[in-house]
Design a protein around this motif. Structure first.
Motif, PDB file in Angstrom:
ATOM      1  N   GLY A  99      35.363  31.444  44.779  1.00 20.54           N
ATOM      2  CA  GLY A  99      35.252  30.670  46.012  1.00 20.54           C
ATOM      3  C   GLY A  99      36.511  30.722  46.860  1.00 20.54           C
ATOM      4  N   MET A 100      37.211  31.874  46.818  1.00 22.31           N
ATOM      5  CA  MET A 100      38.421  32.014  47.623  1.00 22.31           C
ATOM      6  C   MET A 100      38.370  33.349  48.372  1.00 22.31           C
ATOM      7  SD  MET A 100      41.362  32.991  44.740  1.00 22.31           S
ATOM      8  CE  MET A 100      41.306  31.404  43.952  1.00 22.31           C
ATOM      9  N   SER A 101      39.244  33.492  49.348  1.00 22.56           N
ATOM     10  CA  SER A 101      39.289  34.743  50.098  1.00 22.56           C
ATOM     11  C   SER A 101      39.962  35.820  49.259  1.00 22.56           C
ATOM     12  CB  SER A 101      40.055  34.556  51.405  1.00 22.56           C
ATOM     13  OG  SER A 101      41.422  34.326  51.140  1.00 22.56           O
ATOM     14  N   ARG A 102      39.729  37.077  49.620  1.00 26.46           N
ATOM     15  CA  ARG A 102      40.347  38.169  48.873  1.00 26.46           C
ATOM     16  C   ARG A 102      41.875  38.147  48.992  1.00 26.46           C
ATOM     17  NH1 ARG A 102      41.451  43.710  48.457  1.00 26.46           N
ATOM     18  NH2 ARG A 102      40.291  44.800  46.820  1.00 26.46           N
ATOM     19  N   PRO A 103      42.447  37.864  50.195  1.00 25.46           N
ATOM     20  CA  PRO A 103      43.908  37.758  50.265  1.00 25.46           C
ATOM     21  C   PRO A 103      44.461  36.639  49.383  1.00 25.46           C
ATOM     22  CG  PRO A 103      42.998  38.097  52.450  1.00 25.46           C
ATOM     23  CD  PRO A 103      41.828  37.868  51.534  1.00 25.46           C
ATOM     24  N   THR A 104      43.725  35.507  49.297  1.00 29.82           N
ATOM     25  CA  THR A 104      44.185  34.419  48.432  1.00 29.82           C
ATOM     26  C   THR A 104      44.181  34.868  46.978  1.00 29.82           C
ATOM     27  OG1 THR A 104      43.360  32.741  49.958  1.00 29.82           O
ATOM     28  CG2 THR A 104      43.725  32.049  47.688  1.00 29.82           C
ATOM     29  N   LEU A 105      43.101  35.561  46.571  1.00 29.67           N
ATOM     30  CA  LEU A 105      43.036  36.075  45.202  1.00 29.67           C
ATOM     31  C   LEU A 105      44.180  37.052  44.953  1.00 29.67           C
ATOM     32  CD1 LEU A 105      41.649  36.471  42.456  1.00 29.67           C
ATOM     33  CD2 LEU A 105      40.257  38.262  43.523  1.00 29.67           C
ATOM     34  N   GLN A 106      44.446  37.935  45.913  1.00 30.07           N
ATOM     35  CA  GLN A 106      45.518  38.905  45.747  1.00 30.07           C
ATOM     36  C   GLN A 106      46.858  38.194  45.554  1.00 30.07           C
ATOM     37  OE1 GLN A 106      45.253  42.177  45.378  1.00 30.07           O
ATOM     38  NE2 GLN A 106      47.462  42.306  45.069  1.00 30.07           N
ATOM     39  N   ALA A 107      47.062  37.117  46.312  1.00 29.80           N
ATOM     40  CA  ALA A 107      48.308  36.358  46.174  1.00 29.80           C
ATOM     41  C   ALA A 107      48.431  35.752  44.782  1.00 29.80           C
ATOM     42  CB  ALA A 107      48.376  35.267  47.247  1.00 29.80           C
ATOM     43  N   ARG A 108      47.287  35.251  44.247  1.00 33.78           N
ATOM     44  CA  ARG A 108      47.299  34.685  42.894  1.00 33.78           C
ATOM     45  C   ARG A 108      47.571  35.760  41.844  1.00 33.78           C
ATOM     46  NH1 ARG A 108      47.177  28.987  43.221  1.00 33.78           N
ATOM     47  NH2 ARG A 108      46.014  28.494  45.107  1.00 33.78           N
ATOM     48  N   ILE A 109      46.974  36.924  42.043  1.00 30.14           N
ATOM     49  CA  ILE A 109      47.185  38.028  41.099  1.00 30.14           C
ATOM     50  C   ILE A 109      48.664  38.405  41.061  1.00 30.14           C
ATOM     51  CG2 ILE A 109      46.723  40.485  40.699  1.00 30.14           C
ATOM     52  CD1 ILE A 109      43.896  39.972  41.821  1.00 30.14           C
ATOM     53  N   GLU A 110      49.275  38.466  42.235  1.00 33.79           N
ATOM     54  CA  GLU A 110      50.692  38.809  42.288  1.00 33.79           C
ATOM     55  C   GLU A 110      51.551  37.692  41.692  1.00 33.79           C
ATOM     56  OE1 GLU A 110      51.397  39.619  46.387  1.00 33.79           O
ATOM     57  OE2 GLU A 110      50.187  41.452  46.414  1.00 33.79           O
ATOM     58  N   LYS A 111      51.181  36.448  41.970  1.00 33.92           N
ATOM     59  CA  LYS A 111      51.943  35.312  41.445  1.00 33.92           C
ATOM     60  C   LYS A 111      51.917  35.281  39.927  1.00 33.92           C
ATOM     61  CE  LYS A 111      52.212  30.253  41.586  1.00 33.92           C
ATOM     62  NZ  LYS A 111      51.640  29.003  42.143  1.00 33.92           N
ATOM     63  N   TYR A 112      50.722  35.542  39.350  1.00 30.48           N
ATOM     64  CA  TYR A 112      50.581  35.484  37.898  1.00 30.48           C
ATOM     65  C   TYR A 112      50.858  36.826  37.223  1.00 30.48           C
ATOM     66  CZ  TYR A 112      48.049  31.212  39.218  1.00 30.48           C
ATOM     67  OH  TYR A 112      47.695  30.012  39.754  1.00 30.48           O
ATOM     68  N   ASN A 113      51.212  37.852  38.026  1.00 24.79           N
ATOM     69  CA  ASN A 113      51.495  39.190  37.491  1.00 24.79           C
ATOM     70  C   ASN A 113      50.312  39.700  36.675  1.00 24.79           C
ATOM     71  OD1 ASN A 113      53.054  41.498  37.144  1.00 24.79           O
ATOM     72  ND2 ASN A 113      54.007  40.736  35.270  1.00 24.79           N
ATOM     73  N   LEU A 114      49.129  39.604  37.249  1.00 31.33           N
ATOM     74  CA  LEU A 114      47.901  39.967  36.548  1.00 31.33           C
ATOM     75  C   LEU A 114      47.444  41.370  36.915  1.00 31.33           C
ATOM     76  CD1 LEU A 114      45.647  36.786  36.774  1.00 31.33           C
ATOM     77  CD2 LEU A 114      46.440  37.864  34.682  1.00 31.33           C
ATOM     78  N   SER A 115      46.744  41.980  35.989  1.00 29.22           N
ATOM     79  CA  SER A 115      46.021  43.225  36.255  1.00 29.22           C
ATOM     80  C   SER A 115      44.763  43.162  35.426  1.00 29.22           C
ATOM     81  CB  SER A 115      46.860  44.444  35.846  1.00 29.22           C
ATOM     82  OG  SER A 115      47.062  44.456  34.450  1.00 29.22           O
ATOM     83  N   LEU A 116      43.847  44.100  35.641  1.00 27.81           N
ATOM     84  CA  LEU A 116      42.615  44.110  34.852  1.00 27.81           C
ATOM     85  C   LEU A 116      42.948  44.246  33.376  1.00 27.81           C
ATOM     86  CD1 LEU A 116      39.570  44.132  34.582  1.00 27.81           C
ATOM     87  CD2 LEU A 116      39.596  46.591  34.992  1.00 27.81           C
ATOM     88  N   GLU A 117      43.960  45.088  33.073  1.00 29.79           N
ATOM     89  CA  GLU A 117      44.301  45.313  31.669  1.00 29.79           C
ATOM     90  C   GLU A 117      44.799  44.043  31.003  1.00 29.79           C
ATOM     91  OE1 GLU A 117      45.245  47.237  34.173  1.00 29.79           O
ATOM     92  OE2 GLU A 117      43.947  48.952  33.756  1.00 29.79           O
ATOM     93  N   THR A 118      45.680  43.293  31.713  1.00 32.13           N
ATOM     94  CA  THR A 118      46.221  42.082  31.098  1.00 32.13           C
ATOM     95  C   THR A 118      45.162  41.017  30.970  1.00 32.13           C
ATOM     96  OG1 THR A 118      46.958  41.257  33.251  1.00 32.13           O
ATOM     97  CG2 THR A 118      48.547  42.491  31.954  1.00 32.13           C
ATOM     98  N   SER A 119      44.225  40.956  31.931  1.00 33.28           N
ATOM     99  CA  SER A 119      43.173  39.942  31.835  1.00 33.28           C
ATOM    100  C   SER A 119      42.237  40.236  30.684  1.00 33.28           C
ATOM    101  CB  SER A 119      42.391  39.849  33.160  1.00 33.28           C
ATOM    102  OG  SER A 119      41.692  41.037  33.402  1.00 33.28           O
ATOM    103  N   VAL A 120      41.959  41.512  30.426  1.00 28.09           N
ATOM    104  CA  VAL A 120      41.091  41.868  29.303  1.00 28.09           C
ATOM    105  C   VAL A 120      41.764  41.504  27.980  1.00 28.09           C
ATOM    106  CG1 VAL A 120      40.060  43.802  28.036  1.00 28.09           C
ATOM    107  CG2 VAL A 120      39.849  43.687  30.512  1.00 28.09           C
ATOM    108  N   LYS A 121      43.072  41.774  27.892  1.00 26.67           N
ATOM    109  CA  LYS A 121      43.782  41.465  26.667  1.00 26.67           C
ATOM    110  C   LYS A 121      43.824  39.966  26.401  1.00 26.67           C
ATOM    111  CE  LYS A 121      46.833  45.491  26.840  1.00 26.67           C
ATOM    112  NZ  LYS A 121      48.209  45.949  27.095  1.00 26.67           N
ATOM    113  N   SER A 122      43.870  39.143  27.470  1.00 29.25           N
ATOM    114  CA  SER A 122      43.983  37.705  27.275  1.00 29.25           C
ATOM    115  C   SER A 122      42.658  37.047  26.987  1.00 29.25           C
ATOM    116  CB  SER A 122      44.603  37.062  28.535  1.00 29.25           C
ATOM    117  OG  SER A 122      43.743  37.202  29.627  1.00 29.25           O
ATOM    118  N   SER A 123      41.550  37.786  27.133  1.00 23.86           N
ATOM    119  CA  SER A 123      40.247  37.165  26.965  1.00 23.86           C
ATOM    120  C   SER A 123      39.817  37.190  25.514  1.00 23.86           C
ATOM    121  CB  SER A 123      39.200  37.909  27.803  1.00 23.86           C
ATOM    122  OG  SER A 123      39.107  39.239  27.398  1.00 23.86           O
TER     123      SER A 123
END
Length: 477
Positions: A453-477
């Protein structure tokens, strides 16, 4: 689904661009010339036009002017080669939403398109004030309480003026809707309305986003870039969460309000800009002044007119109206018959504290509609929607999810003293939520943004803030 019209004489670009946008969930139409683009707009108004500057027949600038004559609020994004950057900047001054250099970065282009579609929707979709549950549209300010009547009167008084407005209130009270209502009832209603979330954009990018930059201003600045204030010339800029704006940028906002001019990064001269500023915050600005986190001179410049949005706990008499409004609205959106709500469930909603205010109440009703599967909403559906998991109506305890969360929070609080513990915990939760959304969508950021429920730029900002990538999210799940 937003509809985008691509106007370009390059067949290969049109087709590849159409495939890209189709994969992102947009409905795409195409035109090969300015004349064909104008005809397409006249036949059926799209949500956005993406157009080249150099085309056979009439060029992009004249096409822009004729499209604006059809609908001045229709956002147009200009595509241009590097050599025609100045032409693109001139187009922006004449009303284009933004411009993109060819060959463009796909990620940057998708961000601009998402922003343009959102801006077009906000300019076109009227905010209704004090509408009834059955007549209120998707964007409506609901409430008949004395405190909301004050809000309606304040909007009516300030909208026709050019005064700067500061909207204050807790998160979820509807501050953006008030800003849009002011814009739509103002003399600038036919001009741009741009929303800048001062939290969603990283601090390192916020200044260049707002004020633009000159070529060579910093590493990677390969060409001149117009900022949001220049893009909104003649219109209105809504600065959301201004209480979180860095002090260095606050000084430039003050200059804009005082001198009606901006200076691009790396620029040598001020550029006159005519914009109206509407700002909003959920912060205690007076406390921020004491802590020297907010400029006193900017504080008094912003609060020429202040509108206070009351929290839901202070206008509980409006909750029955809000229940009926959200039931009617979300039933229409889901294309189902309104199933209604039981007296017990209604009572539960009315008695809940609602720390997230109207936004939380709306999300709860929407989830309860899904859980009820077409039958009248029961108290259990409301509890389930609030807690996020199913729960026995007679069980006084929390859910397994709630219990696990509380235990983890207690352990963290007891582990050490951290002066920034609250923000640390919020970031930990945010990282998990964003990571799971990326994991669920296979890394598709547009789909993940829609899920959250957020805009793509907002999501991008969160990804950068949390230093996330698809690989890290898969590992944390």
């Amino acid at each position: 689904m937003a509809e985008i019209l691509i106007v370009d004489d390059d067949v290969q670009l049109r087709q590849s661009f159409a495939r890209l946008l189709g994969e992102e969930g947009y409905d795409v139409r195409m035109a090969s010339s300015g004349e064909a683009g104008i005809q397409a707009v006249e036949d059926h108004l799209p949500d956005l036009v993406v157009m080249d500057v150099r085309m056979p027949g009439i060029d992009g600038i004249e096409t822009l002017q004729r499209i604006q004559a059809i609908d001045a609020k229709l956002p147009v994004v200009i595509m241009t080669a590097f050599g025609t950057t100045e032409t693109a900047i001139e187009a922006t001054k004449q009303g284009a939403f933004d411009y993109v250099l060819k060959p463009f970065d796909v990620g940057d282009m998708l961000k601009i398109i998402e922003q343009a579609v959102s801006a077009g929707r906000m300019m076109h979709q009227q905010v209704q004030m004090g509408a009834g549950p059955e007549t209120g549209g998707a964007d409506a300010i609901i409430g008949q309480s004395p405190s909301m009547q004050k809000v309606y009167k304040a909007i009516g008084r300030v909208a026709p003026t050019d005064a700067t407005v500061l909207i204050r209130g807790e998160s979820g009270t509807g501050k953006e809707l008030v800003a849009r209502a002011i814009y739509q009832h103002s003399q600038r209603a036919g001009k741009p309305f741009l929303v800048i979330n001062c939290v969603a954009i990283p601090e390192t990018l916020l200044e260049s986003e707002l004020f633009g930059y000159e070529r060579g201003a910093f590493t990677g600045a390969a060409s001149r870039r117009v900022g949001k204030f220049e893009q909104a010339h003649g219109g209105t800029v809504f600065l959301d969460e201004i209480g979180d704006m860095p002090m260095s940028i606050q000084a430039k906002i003050l200059r804009l309000l005082q001198e009606r001019s901006v200076e691009r990064l790396g620029g040598q001269r001020p550029i006159d800009v005519d914009v109206r500023i509407i700002a909003a915050t959920n912060r205690d600005l007076e406390r921020a002044l004491e802590d020297e986190r907010f400029r006193e001179d900017l504080y008094y410049r912003l609060k020429v007119v202040t509108i206070k949005m009351p929290p839901l706990k202070e206008r509980k008499e409006d909750i029955p109206l809000l229940i009926d409004y959200f039931l009617s609205r979300f039933s229409r959106e889901m294309q189902i018959n309104n199933p209604g709500i039981s007296d017990e469930a209604r009572q539960g909603v009315e008695q809940h504290f609602w720390p997230g205010n109207v936004r939380e109440l709306g999300n709860t009703i929407k989830k309860a509609l899904i859980f009820s599967r077409g039958y009248p909403i029961q108290a259990g559906n409301i509890y389930q929607a609030i807690a996020g998991e199913s729960r026995d109506d007679n069980d006084g305890g929390g859910t397994d999810l709630e219990t696990a969360g509380r235990n983890w929070i207690r352990a963290m609080l007891a582990s050490e003293e951290n002066p920034d513990m609250f923000n640390f915990l919020m970031d930990q939760f945010g990282r998990m939520v964003v990571g799971e959304a990326l994991n669920l969508t296979g890394g598709n950021r547009s789909r993940a943004a829609r899920l959250l429920g957020m805009s793509r730029p907002t999501l991008q900002a969160r990804i950068e803030k949390y230093n996330l990538s698809l690989e890290t999210s898969v590992k944390s799940s």
